[in-house]
Write a protein that holds these residues in place. Structure first.
Motif, PDB file in Angstrom:
ATOM      1  N   PHE A  34     -38.131  57.230  30.081  1.00  0.00           N
ATOM      2  CA  PHE A  34     -39.404  57.775  29.610  1.00  0.00           C
ATOM      3  C   PHE A  34     -40.495  56.713  29.652  1.00  0.00           C
ATOM      4  O   PHE A  34     -40.300  55.572  29.221  1.00  0.00           O
ATOM      5  N   MET A  35     -41.634  57.109  30.184  1.00  0.00           N
ATOM      6  CA  MET A  35     -42.771  56.211  30.335  1.00  0.00           C
ATOM      7  C   MET A  35     -44.020  56.873  29.750  1.00  0.00           C
ATOM      8  O   MET A  35     -44.084  58.095  29.616  1.00  0.00           O
ATOM      9  N   TYR A  36     -45.009  56.043  29.419  1.00  0.00           N
ATOM     10  CA  TYR A  36     -46.280  56.593  28.948  1.00  0.00           C
ATOM     11  C   TYR A  36     -47.425  55.746  29.465  1.00  0.00           C
ATOM     12  O   TYR A  36     -47.269  54.573  29.830  1.00  0.00           O
ATOM     13  N   LEU A  37     -48.581  56.356  29.501  1.00  0.00           N
ATOM     14  CA  LEU A  37     -49.831  55.673  29.815  1.00  0.00           C
ATOM     15  C   LEU A  37     -50.871  56.259  28.877  1.00  0.00           C
ATOM     16  O   LEU A  37     -51.065  57.478  28.846  1.00  0.00           O
ATOM     17  N   ALA A  38     -51.506  55.417  28.063  1.00  0.00           N
ATOM     18  CA  ALA A  38     -52.428  55.904  27.038  1.00  0.00           C
ATOM     19  C   ALA A  38     -53.769  55.201  27.138  1.00  0.00           C
ATOM     20  O   ALA A  38     -53.833  54.003  27.454  1.00  0.00           O
ATOM     21  N   TYR A  84     -55.840  62.579  33.761  1.00  0.00           N
ATOM     22  CA  TYR A  84     -55.935  61.476  32.799  1.00  0.00           C
ATOM     23  C   TYR A  84     -57.162  60.616  33.088  1.00  0.00           C
ATOM     24  O   TYR A  84     -57.918  60.259  32.168  1.00  0.00           O
ATOM     25  N   LYS A  85     -57.374  60.275  34.345  1.00  0.00           N
ATOM     26  CA  LYS A  85     -58.509  59.428  34.704  1.00  0.00           C
ATOM     27  C   LYS A  85     -59.829  60.151  34.491  1.00  0.00           C
ATOM     28  O   LYS A  85     -60.837  59.533  34.122  1.00  0.00           O
ATOM     29  N   GLN A  86     -59.843  61.468  34.717  1.00  0.00           N
ATOM     30  CA  GLN A  86     -61.083  62.213  34.516  1.00  0.00           C
ATOM     31  C   GLN A  86     -61.429  62.325  33.030  1.00  0.00           C
ATOM     32  O   GLN A  86     -62.601  62.373  32.662  1.00  0.00           O
ATOM     33  N   ILE A  87     -60.415  62.364  32.176  1.00  0.00           N
ATOM     34  CA  ILE A  87     -60.658  62.373  30.728  1.00  0.00           C
ATOM     35  C   ILE A  87     -61.269  61.046  30.298  1.00  0.00           C
ATOM     36  O   ILE A  87     -62.190  61.003  29.481  1.00  0.00           O
ATOM     37  N   GLY A  88     -60.761  59.944  30.871  1.00  0.00           N
ATOM     38  CA  GLY A  88     -61.291  58.622  30.525  1.00  0.00           C
ATOM     39  C   GLY A  88     -61.115  58.329  29.049  1.00  0.00           C
ATOM     40  O   GLY A  88     -60.040  58.502  28.479  1.00  0.00           O
ATOM     41  N   GLU A  89     -62.202  57.905  28.417  1.00  0.00           N
ATOM     42  CA  GLU A  89     -62.183  57.601  26.985  1.00  0.00           C
ATOM     43  C   GLU A  89     -62.905  58.672  26.164  1.00  0.00           C
ATOM     44  O   GLU A  89     -63.199  58.466  24.997  1.00  0.00           O
ATOM     45  N   SER A  90     -63.193  59.822  26.792  1.00  0.00           N
ATOM     46  CA  SER A  90     -63.941  60.864  26.091  1.00  0.00           C
ATOM     47  C   SER A  90     -63.130  61.520  24.984  1.00  0.00           C
ATOM     48  O   SER A  90     -63.680  62.000  23.992  1.00  0.00           O
TER      49      SER A  90
END
Length: 255
Positions: free
Chosen positions: A144-148, A185-191
């Motif tokens: 299992f991996m994650y990117l946050a 994920y990249k389109q969400i960014g930090e929004s």
């Protein structure tokens, strides 16, 4: 102009965790969402239409009370993309049952989706996906991996550092077999606070992979599933649609 989100009833997702599955290897993300919807008896509140979504239509996938007793005509059918909620758990799940079309329309759909969730002031977005098992080169480590993003790492620091999964290298440019997860994920960014949670897996019967994903996702979401034993386990409920997962039994005339 056709509405993208057709709501069966007015919703308020303020403070909710939102799960969105990416079409991926083994469909493990969709199976995990099926487990969540069926186990928590989540209620369908919206149907999603967009030129980026390949349309499908079929009989209802779930038979729990909040679905079968619903008054909306859409309660007894399944479409390509639907939104389910559990008010008690403050959880919302999108279920996606067909691939998305790449290109500008996909970017436009993600933009509308992100704006909706921002307007609803959701707490976090969790993107589920899978990755081809042969891409796992660190043998013996967790699957299992994650990117946050930064917000999620701050808000969920304790959950992310519990050792059940490890952080994926952000320098990697593709999740092989993970579909559109990284693009969203990249389109969400930090929004909005968001993360990708995925499992190395292979094609086949991926129900066990999905169950493991839900088990680990449960801790990330603050223990939304009720324990059914002193050891901390919980019982997952399979949806009625799984009865036909591998088609009908072969006719006896073949033998």
């Amino acid at each position: 102009m056709q509405k993208t989100f057709v709501f069966d009833e007015k919703i308020n997702l303020n403070g909710y965790s939102v799960v969105f599955p990416s079409v991926c290897v083994g469909n493990v993300a969709q199976l995990a969402v099926d487990f969540l919807i069926s186990t928590l008896e989540m209620k369908k509140v919206a149907t999603v239409w967009h030129t980026a979504i390949i349309p499908i239509l079929g009989p209802r996938a779930f038979d729990h009370k909040t679905v079968s007793d619903a008054s909306s005509p859409s309660a007894n059918i399944t479409t390509a993309c639907e939104l389910f909620v559990s008010e008690a758990k403050r959880l919302a799940c999108f279920q996606l049952r067909s691939p998305l079309v790449a290109g500008k329309c996909l970017t436009a759909f993600f933009g509308e989706l992100i704006e909706l969730l921002k307007d609803q002031q959701v707490q976090q977005i969790v993107i589920l996906t899978g990755m081809f098992s042969h891409e796992q080169h660190a043998i013996g480590t967790t699957k299992f991996m994650y990117l946050a993003n930064n917000q999620c790492q701050k808000e969920c620091k304790a959950q992310l550092e519990n050792g059940s999964w490890i952080k994926w290298d952000e320098n990697n440019k593709i999740i092989h077999g993970g579909g559109f997860a990284l693009k969203l994920y990249k389109q969400i960014g930090e929004s909005v606070s968001s993360c990708i949670f995925f499992k190395y897996t292979a094609e086949g019967d991926n129900r066990n992979d999905a169950a493991e994903m839900v088990y680990h996702l449960n801790s990330l979401l603050g223990g939304i599933l009720a324990q059914s034993s002193d050891q901390g386990g919980f019982k997952l409920v399979s949806p009625c649609s799984w009865n036909a997962m591998f088609g009908n039994d072969p006719t006896e005339q073949l033998y």
